[in-house]
Every structure is written in C-alpha cells, then in structure tokens.
Design a protein around this motif. Sequence first.
Motif, mmCIF file in Angstrom:
data_model
loop_
_atom_site.group_PDB
_atom_site.id
_atom_site.type_symbol
_atom_site.label_atom_id
_atom_site.label_comp_id
_atom_site.label_asym_id
_atom_site.label_seq_id
_atom_site.Cartn_x
_atom_site.Cartn_y
_atom_site.Cartn_z
ATOM 1 N N THR A 63 0.841 -1.181 0.276
ATOM 2 C CA THR A 63 0.057 -0.045 -0.073
ATOM 3 C C THR A 63 0.975 1.270 0.002
ATOM 4 O O THR A 63 1.756 1.588 0.720
ATOM 5 N N SER A 84 1.086 5.614 -0.214
ATOM 6 C CA SER A 84 0.405 6.759 -0.004
ATOM 7 C C SER A 84 1.663 7.989 -0.058
ATOM 8 O O SER A 84 3.001 7.787 0.163
ATOM 9 N N ARG A 121 -3.025 3.558 -1.918
ATOM 10 C CA ARG A 121 -3.455 2.641 -3.033
ATOM 11 C C ARG A 121 -2.818 1.558 -2.774
ATOM 12 O O ARG A 121 -1.619 1.387 -2.485
ATOM 13 N N GLN A 122 -3.443 0.258 -2.973
ATOM 14 C CA GLN A 122 -2.946 -0.873 -2.676
ATOM 15 C C GLN A 122 -2.780 -1.774 -4.002
ATOM 16 O O GLN A 122 -3.643 -1.757 -5.082
ATOM 17 N N LEU A 136 3.970 0.182 -8.792
ATOM 18 C CA LEU A 136 3.361 1.321 -8.314
ATOM 19 C C LEU A 136 4.580 2.537 -8.336
ATOM 20 O O LEU A 136 5.556 2.402 -8.042
ATOM 21 N N LEU A 171 -2.428 10.387 -5.463
ATOM 22 C CA LEU A 171 -2.361 9.002 -5.874
ATOM 23 C C LEU A 171 -3.433 8.425 -6.996
ATOM 24 O O LEU A 171 -4.441 8.498 -6.492
ATOM 25 N N LEU A 210 -4.423 5.578 -9.722
ATOM 26 C CA LEU A 210 -4.147 4.085 -10.294
ATOM 27 C C LEU A 210 -4.636 4.122 -11.724
ATOM 28 O O LEU A 210 -5.833 4.646 -12.245
ATOM 29 N N HIS A 247 0.884 5.796 -10.129
ATOM 30 C CA HIS A 247 0.047 4.945 -11.068
ATOM 31 C C HIS A 247 0.392 3.308 -10.678
ATOM 32 O O HIS A 247 1.533 2.998 -10.021
ATOM 33 N N LEU A 248 -0.572 2.619 -11.100
ATOM 34 C CA LEU A 248 -0.452 1.079 -10.996
ATOM 35 C C LEU A 248 -0.200 0.863 -12.171
ATOM 36 O O LEU A 248 -1.035 0.944 -13.366
#
Length: 209
Positions: free
Chosen positions: A155, A157, A164-165, A172, A184, A186, A199-200
Amino acid sequence: MIRTIVMSAALVLVTDVSQGANACEEAGQVVSVEGEVTIHRVGESKPRNAVVEERLCVGDSVAVGGASRAALKLVNNAVLRLDQHTSLRLAVVSANSQDFTWLDVAQGLVQSFSRQPQRMRIDTKALRAMIHGTEFVIRASDRDAEVTVMEGEVTVSNEAGGGRQADAGHLLLCGLRGGGRHGLVLAAGCVGIADAGCHLAGARSAGRP
C-alpha cells in the motif's frame, strides 16, 4: 571521606557516559561489500568504510558509491541488496517479523527478500510504502519513486492523497512535479511516470541489483 565519595560519583558518571556512547540496538550486519560502501553511525561525526560481518545498529545510515554494491542481513533475517548510488537509514528494525521494520531510502535501488513474510515501511521523498511480503524492489530519486512487489502486497501513500494497494506482480509509480506531491492515481498499463503522480502498472523489470 568526602573526597572519596566525590571521586566515586565521578567514576560512575564517566562509566555511564561511556556505556551510552557504545550502546547499539542491533539491526543486522554487512554481508557483502563491492567498491565504495560507508556506514554513518549515530553519534559519530564521520562515516566509516563498511566491512563484511560488521554489525549494524538501529539508526545507522548506509551509502553505496558509484560502480559499487552491498548486501545487508537484518535481525529479522531479511536480506537487503543495495545497488550503486543508494543511500538508506535503518530507522527501526525488529527481529519479530510481525513488527514493522522502517527504512528511509533517500535514493537508489534496494531489493529485499526473505523466506518468511516481513512487514516493512519504506519512506522516500515521493511516497511511503507499507509492504507485507517476502520480496520487493524499490527505486527512489529526488523526483520520483517506484515499488514492485514480487511476493506479497503493498500500500502506497503520500502527503497529497490516500493509500493505493496492489498485490504481487504490479509496479506502483509516484512522481513529484514542481517540488510538490501529487495525489495517488491508479492507471492500468502505465509504462512511465506521468504528471498524474502515482500509477499502478503491469509487472515489468525493476532493474534488480
């Protein structure tokens, strides 16, 4: 009689100060050194050259120079591999794998792996990562950071947004722009650091040390 008491008290005071200066809450040890690697211990004015099997204390900072590498083994049995131009501080290290170990990564690339899941907090200038797993890679610079978890979950932050996980196999990314932190966000399929901040992305090589 009075003189004896004063001298005894002074001796006790000197002994206590000496023991305090040498106090070390063990964090681990150096297991590999290639090139220029230094350790800056709390309470010491100058960094020292790291040597294999040297004891590490909580609060120590480790710096790896250009064309250099190092490996550290923590008391929780996690192994950290540090690539060139990496600087980190061992803020909190617990032998209990259920407690959080806290690392400050100022810059560079760190790979961590262990046989049992570890709870790790990683602070960089761009993000804070809370990781529960056995293997991850984190890369940090003055303007951005990225975290890849191979086994486990993370996770992230920062000051501008909530957490965001992501689970294993994702990357990430968090970036800074104009000296400020972004919220944050995604975004699937992201391949680089964009203005949106964090971003993821799908899994890709993180440049392991």
